[in-house]
Design an enzyme around this catalytic site. Sequence first.
Site, PDB file in Angstrom:
ATOM      1  N   LYS A   1       6.585   9.383  32.957  1.00  0.00           N
ATOM      2  CA  LYS A   1       7.846   9.281  33.725  1.00  0.00           C
ATOM      3  C   LYS A   1       9.096   9.079  32.850  1.00  0.00           C
ATOM      4  O   LYS A   1      10.119   9.719  33.101  1.00  0.00           O
ATOM      5  CB  LYS A   1       7.735   8.145  34.761  1.00  0.00           C
ATOM      6  CG  LYS A   1       8.780   8.213  35.865  1.00  0.00           C
ATOM      7  CD  LYS A   1       8.482   9.301  36.893  1.00  0.00           C
ATOM      8  CE  LYS A   1       7.475   8.841  37.856  1.00  0.00           C
ATOM      9  NZ  LYS A   1       6.756   9.523  38.737  1.00  0.00           N
TER      10      LYS A   1
ATOM     11  N   THR B   1       9.745  10.224  30.019  1.00  0.00           N
ATOM     12  CA  THR B   1      10.093  11.526  29.450  1.00  0.00           C
ATOM     13  C   THR B   1      10.721  12.426  30.518  1.00  0.00           C
ATOM     14  O   THR B   1      11.711  13.122  30.265  1.00  0.00           O
ATOM     15  CB  THR B   1       8.836  12.192  28.845  1.00  0.00           C
ATOM     16  OG1 THR B   1       8.403  11.381  27.754  1.00  0.00           O
ATOM     17  CG2 THR B   1       9.108  13.596  28.346  1.00  0.00           C
ATOM     18  N   GLN B   2      10.173  12.384  31.725  1.00  0.00           N
ATOM     19  CA  GLN B   2      10.762  13.178  32.812  1.00  0.00           C
ATOM     20  C   GLN B   2      12.220  12.773  33.037  1.00  0.00           C
ATOM     21  O   GLN B   2      13.100  13.614  33.212  1.00  0.00           O
ATOM     22  CB  GLN B   2       9.981  12.970  34.109  1.00  0.00           C
ATOM     23  CG  GLN B   2       8.537  13.457  34.053  1.00  0.00           C
ATOM     24  CD  GLN B   2       7.809  13.175  35.364  1.00  0.00           C
ATOM     25  OE1 GLN B   2       8.386  13.293  36.435  1.00  0.00           O
ATOM     26  NE2 GLN B   2       6.538  12.801  35.275  1.00  0.00           N
TER      27      GLN B   2
ATOM     28  N   GLU C   1      15.313   7.638  -7.518  1.00  0.00           N
ATOM     29  CA  GLU C   1      14.517   7.801  -6.290  1.00  0.00           C
ATOM     30  C   GLU C   1      15.047   8.922  -5.395  1.00  0.00           C
ATOM     31  O   GLU C   1      14.295   9.493  -4.611  1.00  0.00           O
ATOM     32  CB  GLU C   1      14.466   6.479  -5.501  1.00  0.00           C
ATOM     33  CG  GLU C   1      15.773   6.008  -4.864  1.00  0.00           C
ATOM     34  CD  GLU C   1      16.618   5.126  -5.768  1.00  0.00           C
ATOM     35  OE1 GLU C   1      16.483   5.239  -7.002  1.00  0.00           O
ATOM     36  OE2 GLU C   1      17.430   4.325  -5.246  1.00  0.00           O
TER      37      GLU C   1
ATOM     38  N   GLU D   1      19.709  17.685  13.721  1.00  0.00           N
ATOM     39  CA  GLU D   1      19.217  16.505  14.431  1.00  0.00           C
ATOM     40  C   GLU D   1      20.412  15.722  14.978  1.00  0.00           C
ATOM     41  O   GLU D   1      21.335  15.369  14.247  1.00  0.00           O
ATOM     42  CB  GLU D   1      18.414  15.610  13.481  1.00  0.00           C
ATOM     43  CG  GLU D   1      17.874  14.381  14.182  1.00  0.00           C
ATOM     44  CD  GLU D   1      17.265  13.352  13.234  1.00  0.00           C
ATOM     45  OE1 GLU D   1      17.003  13.682  12.061  1.00  0.00           O
ATOM     46  OE2 GLU D   1      17.090  12.201  13.661  1.00  0.00           O
TER      47      GLU D   1
ATOM     48  N   HIS E   1      20.214   6.410  -9.598  1.00  0.00           N
ATOM     49  CA  HIS E   1      19.125   6.212  -8.623  1.00  0.00           C
ATOM     50  C   HIS E   1      18.140   7.380  -8.694  1.00  0.00           C
ATOM     51  O   HIS E   1      18.290   8.361  -7.955  1.00  0.00           O
ATOM     52  CB  HIS E   1      19.702   6.124  -7.207  1.00  0.00           C
ATOM     53  CG  HIS E   1      20.480   4.879  -6.953  1.00  0.00           C
ATOM     54  ND1 HIS E   1      19.914   3.755  -6.396  1.00  0.00           N
ATOM     55  CD2 HIS E   1      21.773   4.576  -7.203  1.00  0.00           C
ATOM     56  CE1 HIS E   1      20.838   2.802  -6.298  1.00  0.00           C
ATOM     57  NE2 HIS E   1      21.974   3.275  -6.785  1.00  0.00           N
TER      58      HIS E   1
ATOM     59  N   GLU F   1      31.057  -8.542 -10.721  1.00  0.00           N
ATOM     60  CA  GLU F   1      30.813  -8.467  -9.278  1.00  0.00           C
ATOM     61  C   GLU F   1      30.557  -9.862  -8.699  1.00  0.00           C
ATOM     62  O   GLU F   1      30.879 -10.129  -7.543  1.00  0.00           O
ATOM     63  CB  GLU F   1      29.595  -7.550  -9.034  1.00  0.00           C
ATOM     64  CG  GLU F   1      29.280  -7.313  -7.577  1.00  0.00           C
ATOM     65  CD  GLU F   1      28.252  -6.193  -7.371  1.00  0.00           C
ATOM     66  OE1 GLU F   1      27.798  -5.577  -8.351  1.00  0.00           O
ATOM     67  OE2 GLU F   1      27.906  -5.949  -6.199  1.00  0.00           O
TER      68      GLU F   1
ATOM     69  N   GLY G   1      19.378  -3.319 -10.635  1.00  0.00           N
ATOM     70  CA  GLY G   1      18.177  -3.730 -11.365  1.00  0.00           C
ATOM     71  C   GLY G   1      18.293  -3.491 -12.867  1.00  0.00           C
ATOM     72  O   GLY G   1      17.658  -4.185 -13.668  1.00  0.00           O
TER      73      GLY G   1
ATOM     74  N   CYS H   1      19.767   0.682 -10.970  1.00  0.00           N
ATOM     75  CA  CYS H   1      21.181   0.382 -10.721  1.00  0.00           C
ATOM     76  C   CYS H   1      21.450  -1.110 -10.918  1.00  0.00           C
ATOM     77  O   CYS H   1      21.509  -1.569 -12.058  1.00  0.00           O
ATOM     78  CB  CYS H   1      21.603   0.909  -9.356  1.00  0.00           C
ATOM     79  SG  CYS H   1      23.367   1.246  -9.307  1.00  0.00           S
TER      80      CYS H   1
HETATM   81  N1  GLN Z   1      26.439  -3.529  -7.200  1.00  0.00           N
HETATM   82  C1  GLN Z   1      26.292  -2.721  -8.368  1.00  0.00           C
HETATM   83  C2  GLN Z   1      27.484  -1.808  -8.585  1.00  0.00           C
HETATM   84  O1  GLN Z   1      28.233  -1.555  -7.687  1.00  0.00           O
HETATM   85  C3  GLN Z   1      25.024  -1.903  -8.300  1.00  0.00           C
HETATM   86  C4  GLN Z   1      25.037  -0.890  -7.209  1.00  0.00           C
HETATM   87  C5  GLN Z   1      23.668  -0.390  -6.858  1.00  0.00           C
HETATM   88  O2  GLN Z   1      22.676  -1.029  -7.176  1.00  0.00           O
HETATM   89  N2  GLN Z   1      23.599   0.709  -6.163  1.00  0.00           N
HETATM   90  O3  GLN Z   1      27.681  -1.328  -9.689  1.00  0.00           O
END
Ligand code: GLN
Length: 572
Positions: free
Chosen positions: A220, A222-223, A549, A172, A547, A440, A418, A416
């Site tokens: 048009k 697209t053309q 997810e 892509e 993560h 941080e 969270g 993370c």
């Molecule tokens: N800011 C946090 C760290 O760097 C958490 C990073 C995140 O949530 N991906 O450790």
Amino acid sequence: MKKSASRRTTTRHPKDSTRRSVSSASRRTTPHTKYLFVVGGVMSGVGKGVTASSIACVLKARGLTVTALKIDPYINVDAGTMNPTEHGEVFVLQDGLETDQDMGNYERFLGQSLPAKNYMTTGSVYLSVIKKERNLEYGGKNVEVVPDIPLEVIRRIKTAATDARADVALIEVGGTVGEYQNILFLEAIRLMKQEAPADVATVMVSYLPVPGSIGEMKTKPTQTAVRTLNSAGVFADLIIARGPVPVDDKRKAKIATFCNVRQEHVISAPDVASIYEIPLNFEKDNLSARLCDLLGIRPGPSDLAHWKRFVARAKADRSEVTIAVVGKYFTTGDFILSDVYLSVIEALKYSAYQLNLKPKIVYRSSADFTDGKRLRELDQYDGILVPGGFGATGIPGKLKVIEYARSKGIPYFGICYGMQLAVLEYAQNVLGLKNASTEEIDPTAKDLIVHVMDDQRQKLATGDLGGSMRLGEYPAVLQAGSIARAAYKMGEIVERHRHRYEINNTYVDLLTKQGLVFSGTSPDGNLMEIMELPKAVHPFFVGTQFHPEFLARPLAPHPLFTAFVRAAYESK
Ligand code: GLN
């Protein structure tokens, strides 16, 4: 204490080798690999990534080995340095490269992990050409934008295809045809087609607007887009016609005539309720058979049975489970940006579908909860998820939300940041360390519950910040009897990471004595990877430093997301 976790063995970039011709760039290519380019016409934001992913899906369903690549036009060397409100989610690959969210779409639609070599940006391509030049690998020749940049693009495409032993490599090209930014990628297509015309085909994903004032679908733009593509020496073999409604035969004929494609190579792609229906819609137009025909591949029968069952579950009317995602990257002007948390949202959906539930996902900005006056609004949600994030903005609101979820027994899943904030909230409110913080946000705080990782300190000091977090896959071991262990049904896991900070081990004993469980750690026990509260105390209060997810797939939902969604539904 020395912090370490087993390192990955994969390398981030293929070993460079410099040649200055298309054919020598291809010398490692297996003869059967076919290359399918996907370019965008008319405008951005029409779902080119999902279209490319759906094409990959229907080709794979034909029994072909498919790999997918994304080329992004940015100078950024990777997507890790881009603000998600500008660019959407940063998707992390297993070998740690921070990429565009389309890589996540490919992984989900293909049901397979993709390596770092499948993603490139203009910046990364220039960087390797310049490194080779500094290394005298061009043997004294002038190094030029053309052909050396397109040749490096081609080398990378072919390396990725060969290493994947792909029957089809789908590539892509980011951006829209006609932009100055992606012209060198179109040049790469032109050169590859010139070298092996039978092995290369180009699909243009275009948009056909239906202006409200006319009420008629217009061809048009697209053309014009096709003509612009032609002026770069590239010809569309097939056109995917995106639009608010299906393209009728009359307009298909018009596009065929003016855009120089066969009428059956104009594929209608109207807006759909769920993106997962797209592969099925494509097959109604025989897309995979037509693409195989274009590429000279004899296709096997199409097997989309599992996909169909998944789509049927996704569309079924079931009881609802409502999850609030409390983040801070949602708003841009008057618009809501759910793309920033794309993988999290899709992961929630897959788990809900698996449980025969209908997910209702609500986006809440943490800023709504800073003063604590609206916390009771959280009572209407079955579960609360705080995803990853960076920096100080929105943190007081998130801490209040986490405290509320913990004390009211609302199922909570922290990813993370969270998780780091959930541990911090516990230290502040259960351990009574009122001024505890994360390095941080406040490096001078007395109790740094979350602090910078040892190997990251130097990077922060020297400003070595791009692609330098703890990134990609690392293993973790799970504690027997924990919620995590029960969810995964195994004792050792591998998950993808993206963080610079970690739980400070100085406080681990104290937190543990006060009831918090670190149920997942790095194999050497040094890094806290999962925290939870026992089920007897809270129905579901779990956080992960990694993560999860990024590993959730339509046909293989993630066990921790499923455990969370189940707990949310049960606590209704
Ligand atoms: N800011 C946090 C760290 O760097 C958490 C990073 C995140 O949530 N991906 O450790």
